[in-house]
Design an enzyme around this catalytic site. Structure first.
Site, PDB file in Angstrom:
ATOM      1  N   GLN A 125     -11.663   3.445   2.879  1.00  0.00           N
ATOM      2  CA  GLN A 125     -11.928   4.841   2.536  1.00  0.00           C
ATOM      3  C   GLN A 125     -10.828   5.747   3.080  1.00  0.00           C
ATOM      4  O   GLN A 125     -10.794   6.926   2.757  1.00  0.00           O
ATOM      5  CB  GLN A 125     -13.277   5.272   3.116  1.00  0.00           C
ATOM      6  CG  GLN A 125     -14.455   4.454   2.600  1.00  0.00           C
ATOM      7  CD  GLN A 125     -15.700   4.724   3.424  1.00  0.00           C
ATOM      8  OE1 GLN A 125     -16.335   5.771   3.280  1.00  0.00           O
ATOM      9  NE2 GLN A 125     -16.052   3.799   4.309  1.00  0.00           N
ATOM     10  N   HIS A 156     -10.397   6.076  -1.799  1.00  0.00           N
ATOM     11  CA  HIS A 156     -10.292   7.533  -1.907  1.00  0.00           C
ATOM     12  C   HIS A 156      -8.859   8.016  -2.059  1.00  0.00           C
ATOM     13  O   HIS A 156      -8.564   9.186  -1.829  1.00  0.00           O
ATOM     14  CB  HIS A 156     -10.952   8.197  -0.690  1.00  0.00           C
ATOM     15  CG  HIS A 156     -12.414   7.934  -0.594  1.00  0.00           C
ATOM     16  ND1 HIS A 156     -13.107   7.929   0.599  1.00  0.00           N
ATOM     17  CD2 HIS A 156     -13.333   7.622  -1.550  1.00  0.00           C
ATOM     18  CE1 HIS A 156     -14.374   7.641   0.374  1.00  0.00           C
ATOM     19  NE2 HIS A 156     -14.536   7.458  -0.920  1.00  0.00           N
ATOM     20  N   CYS A 164       1.343  16.545  -9.785  1.00  0.00           N
ATOM     21  CA  CYS A 164       1.142  17.907 -10.261  1.00  0.00           C
ATOM     22  C   CYS A 164      -0.043  17.926 -11.218  1.00  0.00           C
ATOM     23  O   CYS A 164      -0.616  16.891 -11.556  1.00  0.00           O
ATOM     24  CB  CYS A 164       2.407  18.433 -10.938  1.00  0.00           C
ATOM     25  SG  CYS A 164       2.676  17.773 -12.606  1.00  0.00           S
ATOM     26  N   GLY A 271     -15.875   0.549  11.293  1.00  0.00           N
ATOM     27  CA  GLY A 271     -15.486   1.927  11.565  1.00  0.00           C
ATOM     28  C   GLY A 271     -15.904   2.914  10.506  1.00  0.00           C
ATOM     29  O   GLY A 271     -15.181   3.859  10.212  1.00  0.00           O
ATOM     30  N   SER A 316     -14.267  -0.875  17.102  1.00  0.00           N
ATOM     31  CA  SER A 316     -13.493  -2.039  16.639  1.00  0.00           C
ATOM     32  C   SER A 316     -12.323  -2.348  17.566  1.00  0.00           C
ATOM     33  O   SER A 316     -11.963  -3.510  17.761  1.00  0.00           O
ATOM     34  CB  SER A 316     -12.981  -1.796  15.220  1.00  0.00           C
ATOM     35  OG  SER A 316     -12.129  -0.659  15.165  1.00  0.00           O
TER      36      SER A 316
END
Length: 363
Positions: A125, A156, A164, A271, A316
């Site tokens: 992520q 993500h 642009c 995490g 972790s």
């Protein structure tokens, strides 16, 4: 426009803690046994980058460290008004700390497991590129961009590319240079922050809080996209290739994430509080397919109330290098690449007494 900020449901926050009584030795043993139990895909979140100096959104209690935290929303970032310029300035000032962050021991431990074939791949992520950086630094030529893309899915997106409004892509370093040349005053301001070692706190999405500095942002200029100019268009709306709140994940990324879950035998979460639905639905999908799921995270997560999930409640950075060493075995000593990766990694977490700064401090 109303866009909700992801959170952990109250039921998960109030759930009875699980996995909190393991000793460090027991935690290492359980994680080793899990990874050895089958083809494993790892899903990581902001917690794995904390030791690199990038503060996570949430604290050990699972709640935002700043109760008034509000991230940059997509519609704000691309707004053509002064508000959009404000958020693009924040992104300009917030990128260098992420760019300069170094992989920590968790990144290198996962890199060694991936390089040795002990885990099948990583879904992250995070948008900081530190998983890729650890492999480039540790394994060098054996991990070209094509192989990195096959093995690490950025759910993500990434801060290291910009596009642009018409879709033209530019390297983030090149774009930063364009902004610096167009805004010499802001470039000098950023340099002064660095010289004084007073860089405002950085969010995992590369955003920083600057309102408390009492500065005006209205003279910040975003240059026109050079490719658009060559095509006869004037366009100065740019954004990092990050999925901001209020923006949808690309279909090909969503489909790839499901395929990664379906092709693996088990899922290890590291995490992450799994607060975003894009990650939570992958956990649910794994459980629906009867695949074992384990969590390594400090504090509550959104998945804690789901059935049949094992959990180790630890950071972790405190266990994963030993896990990698035990799983890899003799190769971790005899193979110079693996031995190097297992001995590397930054341990530079943000100061725990760094108080939040209003109004949009990182958390």
């Amino acid at each position: 426009m109303r866009v909700s900020v992801p959170h952990i449901p109250q039921a998960s926050l109030l759930a009875k803690p699980t996995g909190t009584n393991y000793t460090r030795v027991e935690a290492v043993e359980k994680l080793c046994r899990f990874i050895r139990g089958g083809r494993t895909t790892v899903l990581t979140g902001a917690g794995v980058s904390v030791d690199s100096g990038i503060r996570a959104y949430r604290g050990p209690d699972g709640r935002y460290m700043n109760p008034n935290y509000k991230p940059i929303f997509y519609h704000e970032l691309v707004d053509e008004s002064d508000k959009g310029h404000h958020f693009r300035l924040r992104s300009y000032l917030g990128y260098p700390p992420v760019r300069d962050a170094q992989p920590n021991t968790t990144h290198f431990a996962l890199a060694s497991l991936l390089h040795n074939g002990d885990i099948a791949g990583i879904i992250t992520q995070n948008v900081d590129g530190l998983h890729q950086k650890s492999l480039r630094q540790g394994a060098k030529q054996s991990w070209p961009d094509s192989r990195l893309k096959e093995s690490i899915l950025e759910l993500h997106g990434t801060l290291h590319r910009v596009h642009c409004a018409r879709g033209h892509v530019v390297d983030r370093g090149v774009f930063q240079d364009m902004l610096s040349q167009t805004n010499p005053r802001w470039f000098e301001f950023a340099q002064e922050l660095e010289r004084r070692n007073s860089q405002p706190r950085t969010n995992p999405d590369g955003d920083i809080a600057i309102e408390h500095l009492g500065i005006s942002y209205q003279d910040f200029i975003v240059p026109t996209c050079p490719t658009c100019i060559s095509e006869g268009h004037h366009n100065s709306i740019h954004k990092p290739e990050v999925v901001f709140f209020g923006e949808s994940i690309k279909n090909e990324v969503k489909e790839r994430s499901y395929q990664d879950i379906e092709s693996t035998e088990q899922l290890l979460l590291i995490g992450t509080t799994v607060a975003t639905y894009s990650a939570f639905r992958l956990v649910k999908h794994a459980l629906e397919l009867k695949k074992p799921v384990m969590i390594l995270n400090t504090g509550p997560t959104r998945a804690d109330i789901l059935p049949n999930i094992k959990k180790v409640d630890m950071a972790s950075g405190s266990v994963l290098v030993d896990v990698a060493k035990f799983v890899i075995g003799n190769a971790g000593v005899n193979d110079p690449i693996l031995a190097d990766m297992l001995s590397r990694g930054a341990v530079n977490p943000p100061s725990p007494d760094d108080d939040d700064r209003p109004p949009r401090a990182a958390g």
